[in-house]
Scaffold this active site. Structure first.
Site, PDB file in Angstrom:
ATOM      1  N   LYS B  96       0.744  -1.165   0.070  1.00 30.38           N
ATOM      2  CA  LYS B  96       0.166  -0.063  -0.018  1.00 30.38           C
ATOM      3  C   LYS B  96       0.957   1.372   0.095  1.00 30.38           C
ATOM      4  O   LYS B  96       0.550   2.231  -0.660  1.00 30.38           O
ATOM      5  CB  LYS B  96      -1.000   0.077   1.182  1.00 30.38           C
ATOM      6  CG  LYS B  96      -2.004  -1.063   1.081  1.00 30.38           C
ATOM      7  CD  LYS B  96      -3.089  -0.913   0.253  1.00 30.38           C
ATOM      8  CE  LYS B  96      -4.077  -2.215   0.291  1.00 30.38           C
ATOM      9  NZ  LYS B  96      -5.227  -2.037  -0.944  1.00 30.38           N
ATOM     10  N   GLU B 118     -10.181   5.529   2.782  1.00 28.92           N
ATOM     11  CA  GLU B 118     -10.826   4.312   3.496  1.00 28.92           C
ATOM     12  C   GLU B 118      -9.859   3.080   3.523  1.00 28.92           C
ATOM     13  O   GLU B 118      -8.870   3.282   2.936  1.00 28.92           O
ATOM     14  CB  GLU B 118     -11.966   3.913   2.473  1.00 28.92           C
ATOM     15  CG  GLU B 118     -11.427   3.018   1.208  1.00 28.92           C
ATOM     16  CD  GLU B 118     -10.291   3.771   0.236  1.00 28.92           C
ATOM     17  OE1 GLU B 118     -10.445   5.043   0.381  1.00 28.92           O
ATOM     18  OE2 GLU B 118      -9.653   2.812  -0.161  1.00 28.92           O
ATOM     19  N   SER B 386       1.744  -9.598  -0.728  1.00 32.66           N
ATOM     20  CA  SER B 386       1.494  -8.305  -0.651  1.00 32.66           C
ATOM     21  C   SER B 386       1.439  -7.520   0.681  1.00 32.66           C
ATOM     22  O   SER B 386       1.786  -6.433   0.919  1.00 32.66           O
ATOM     23  CB  SER B 386      -0.039  -8.114  -1.175  1.00 32.66           C
ATOM     24  OG  SER B 386      -0.909  -8.910  -0.444  1.00 32.66           O
TER      25      SER B 386
END
Ligand SMILES: Cc1ncc(COP(=O)(O)O)c(C=O)c1O
Lengths: 274, 404
Positions: B96, B118, B386
């Protein structure tokens, strides 16, 4: 195009009277009560009706209208059901314009062509689809206009003079000026700024301009009505439904609560031109 | 491959990947996303912007992330060699951060004074809170109340980083509801606020922008694999929530027909369980939500379903529009992975490789576990790992009965 909306604004102009557009959620709090509310609106003083098409994820709406949509969906409301309400309404009233207001997905899933035909058939006059900006006009706006439905666009404080022509290009019926950057149920920050904004829009279009979002009282109606061709109220009416409920169910006060509030707002609006 | 037939050309000038994508937002936001697009195009042309991003990637995030050969897992599965692209080693613990750094620099360029985001698993919230701390911008993170419960460690991290965390109780209190609330805040505070979307979804230009920022994953991977094995991998795999780590992994390989590409969707209790999964492509159909047309879980009347996944980061009824396009064109195979399969993969990875994966990434690994044994031993499959699973140890501990 000459629609019920065009005819209604011509009448109002002749009477030198701003329009009261009343928003109610189709199916709130239940299908029968919602029909009774809808049927009572013209008598109470609504010149135009905005009928909410409930959606699970109303991104531009505050809590009141979110809850209204949830109640309607829980009561089993569907797109066809909302169209059915209009059909029923039209049995007794062939002059009050009805604008369907909602989000695109239920219409997209129903099928655009099929929807336009059904909406015309039911007696809907115009559409306000919050998540279809001018950039997406090919989706629904153009086909709706071709079929003789008005497509009413929201303009906002962020729609500057450079952008207004893009937004107004395919707008018909009237222009809906959103009085603030925000969701339904918020408060207007400056009434004066609203008047200026309406004048700014009017420099770009002959269409009537209605102001909505944040109008809560008869005094608001009188004040904002001075600066515009009409006002739209929604959240307070949906709240009137909510506060009339007991255990989430309609009571014998529900229809009257909405009717009385519409009459009060209509009374306030009458003072706008005096 | 020539440009005309390339799968890497999207989106078009309307923000469309085929019929997917677009700009389905309220008028209030329209001028803003046009502005953002202009600013992004300008930044892309600006060598100083690229240089700053590169510098941050190296010294702040710790890029390039390693490509790791999972030896024991390979032996255990008895088929293709299994590799991990280790995005979980990035600063903040997931991919991210790649996107957050790109966007925070844009927010700065645009003169915005407040950031909102969000988050589902909280990884994007943490990454956003992190870059906001570094660049001294106040931030508010919207997070579903259910997710606040199941990802408590990340909630604490966000708060310590100085973010305001607003739990959202509407709906099922998951990622969809957080996104609705973030959009409502944005409409209200358009002038001051930058909306830092955490996945490759939302209105144009977000899907393109987020993909571009995440594409570093696949670009590095391609080069690292060539160095290690002198060729292209035979398959790449990633989990798909909104689809940012997946598109970031896939994009460099879209025009390499010899590389098979797999996306693992959240199969929850099983795809046949009504409203019991979050596999929008396997179990949904095209619709319009959150600014874009894409595959969505919805009922026959176009009302959006809540869906379910054990993994907060995958518990979303939609997916980024480019994935919808790649699904229709069949370039990528999207397959559902159940909660239980993900839990098994989580444990296997932890025990065999000493790497605790995020539950999201464990979905990708479960797909690898199915795939590798069907491949030859001289072939290779690369998983985008991830994120790390520190945030999930409590939830998983509960599932496994290790906690009361
Ligand atoms: C570690 C990790 N992987 C994957 C995802 C899913 O997001 P995306 O599909 O955008 O990569 C998340 C989201 O929170 C995440 O935290």
């Amino acid at each position: 195009m000459n629609t019920r909306i065009d005819r209604r604004f011509a009448e109002l102009k002749a009477q030198n009277r701003p329009a009261l557009a009343a928003y109610v959620m189709g199916g709130d709090p239940d299908l029968a009560t919602s029909q009774a509310i809808l049927n009572a609106l013209p008598q109470a003083g609504a010149d135009i009706i905005e009928l909410g098409l409930p959606f699970s994820d109303p991104m531009a709406d505050g809590v009141a209208i979110q809850m209204g949509a949830q109640r309607a969906l829980k009561a089993g409301q569907t797109l066809l059901g909302v169209l059915g309400m209009v059909e029923e309404f039209r049995r007794k009233d062939d002059t009050t314009p009805i604008v369907l207001m909602g989000y695109y997905n239920p219409i997209y899933i129903f099928g655009v062509e099929r929807f336009i035909a059904a909406a015309k058939q039911a007696g809907i006059d115009g559409l306000i689809i919050v998540d279809l900006p001018a950039e997406e006009d090919d989706e629904l706006c153009i086909p709706a206009l071709e079929a003789g439905l008005n497509f009413i666009r929201l303009t906002t404080p962020t729609t500057d003079d450079k952008r207004l022509p893009t937004v107004l290009a395919n707008t018909s019926g009237f222009v809906y000026y959103v009085s603030m950057t925000g969701i339904t149920g918020g408060a207007i920050k400056s009434r004066g700024a609203v008047g200026e904004a309406v004048q700014r829009i009017k420099a770009h279009t002959e269409l009537p301009v209605i102001v909505g979002f944040g109008i809560k009282t008869a005094d608001d109606a009188a004040e904002i009505g001075r600066h515009a061709d009409g006002i739209a109220v929604g959240t307070v009416l949906v709240n009137a439904v909510a506060t009339s409920l007991e255990d989430g169910k309609a009571t014998d006060k529900t229809v009257g609560a909405v009717r009385d509030l519409v009459a009060e707002l209509a009374g306030g609006l009458q003072r706008a031109r005096s | 491959m020539d440009r005309i037939n390339s799968l890497r050309n999207g989106p078009d000038e309307h923000g469309r990947f085929g019929i997917y994508g677009g700009r389905f937002v309220a008028e209030t936001l329209m001028p803003l996303i046009l502005d953002l697009e202009r600013e992004y195009r300008a930044a892309k042309q600006d060598p100083a912007y690229a240089a700053e991003l590169k510098h941050l990637a190296t010294h702040y995030t710790g890029r390039p992330s390693p490509l790791y050969f999972a030896e024991r897992l390979t032996a255990h599965l008895g088929g293709a060699k299994v590799w991990f692209k280790r995005e979980e080693l990035n600063h903040t613990g997931s991919h991210k951060i790649n996107n957050c750094l790109g966007q925070i620099l844009l927010a700065k360029r645009m003169g915005k004074t407040r950031v909102i985001a969000e988050t589902g698993a909280g990884q994007h919230g943490v990454a956003t809170a992190t870059v906001c701390a570094k660049f001294d911008l106040p931030c508010t993170i919207f997070m579903g109340a259910t997710d606040v419960e199941r990802q408590m460690p990340n909630v604490l991290r966000m708060k310590m980083l100085g973010a305001e965390v607003r739990p959202v109780t509407a709906g099922a209190g998951t990622l969809k509801d957080a996104m609705n609330e973030a959009l409502r805040d944005w409409v209200t505070n358009v002038d001051s606020t930058y909306y830092l979307i955490g996945t490759a979804a939302g209105p144009h230009p977000y899907p393109e922008m987020v993909r571009d920022f995440q594409s570093v994953i696949g670009t590095e991977l391609k080069e690292q694999f060539r160095e290690a094995e002198g060729k292209l991998p035979d398959a790449v795999v990633a989990c798909v929530g909104g689809g940012s780590n997946a598109i970031g992994t896939f994009h460099a390989f879209l025009d390499e027909p010899d590389v098979a590409i797999y996306g693992a969707e959240a199969g929850g209790h099983g795809i046949e369980t009504e409203n019991g999964h979050a596999a929008s492509m396997t179990g949904g159909r095209p619709g319009v939500l959150h600014g874009n047309r894409t595959y969505l879980l919805q009922d026959g009347d176009g009302q959006i379903l809540e869906g379910h996944s054990i993994s907060a980061g995958l518990d979303y009824p939609g997916v980024g529009p480019e994935h919808s396009y790649l699904h229709d064109t069949k370039r990528v195979t999207y397959a559902p992975i159940t909660d239980n399969e993900a839990l098994d993969a989580f444990q296997l990875c932890t025990k065999m490789e000493g790497i605790i994966p995020a539950l999201e990434s464990a979905h990708g690994l479960a797909q690898v576990i199915k795939l590798a044994p069907t491949m030859r031993k001289d072939q290779s499959v690369v998983l985008c790992l991830s994120g790390r699973g520190d945030k999930d140890v409590e939830s998983v501990g509960k599932y496994l009965g290790l906690l009361k």
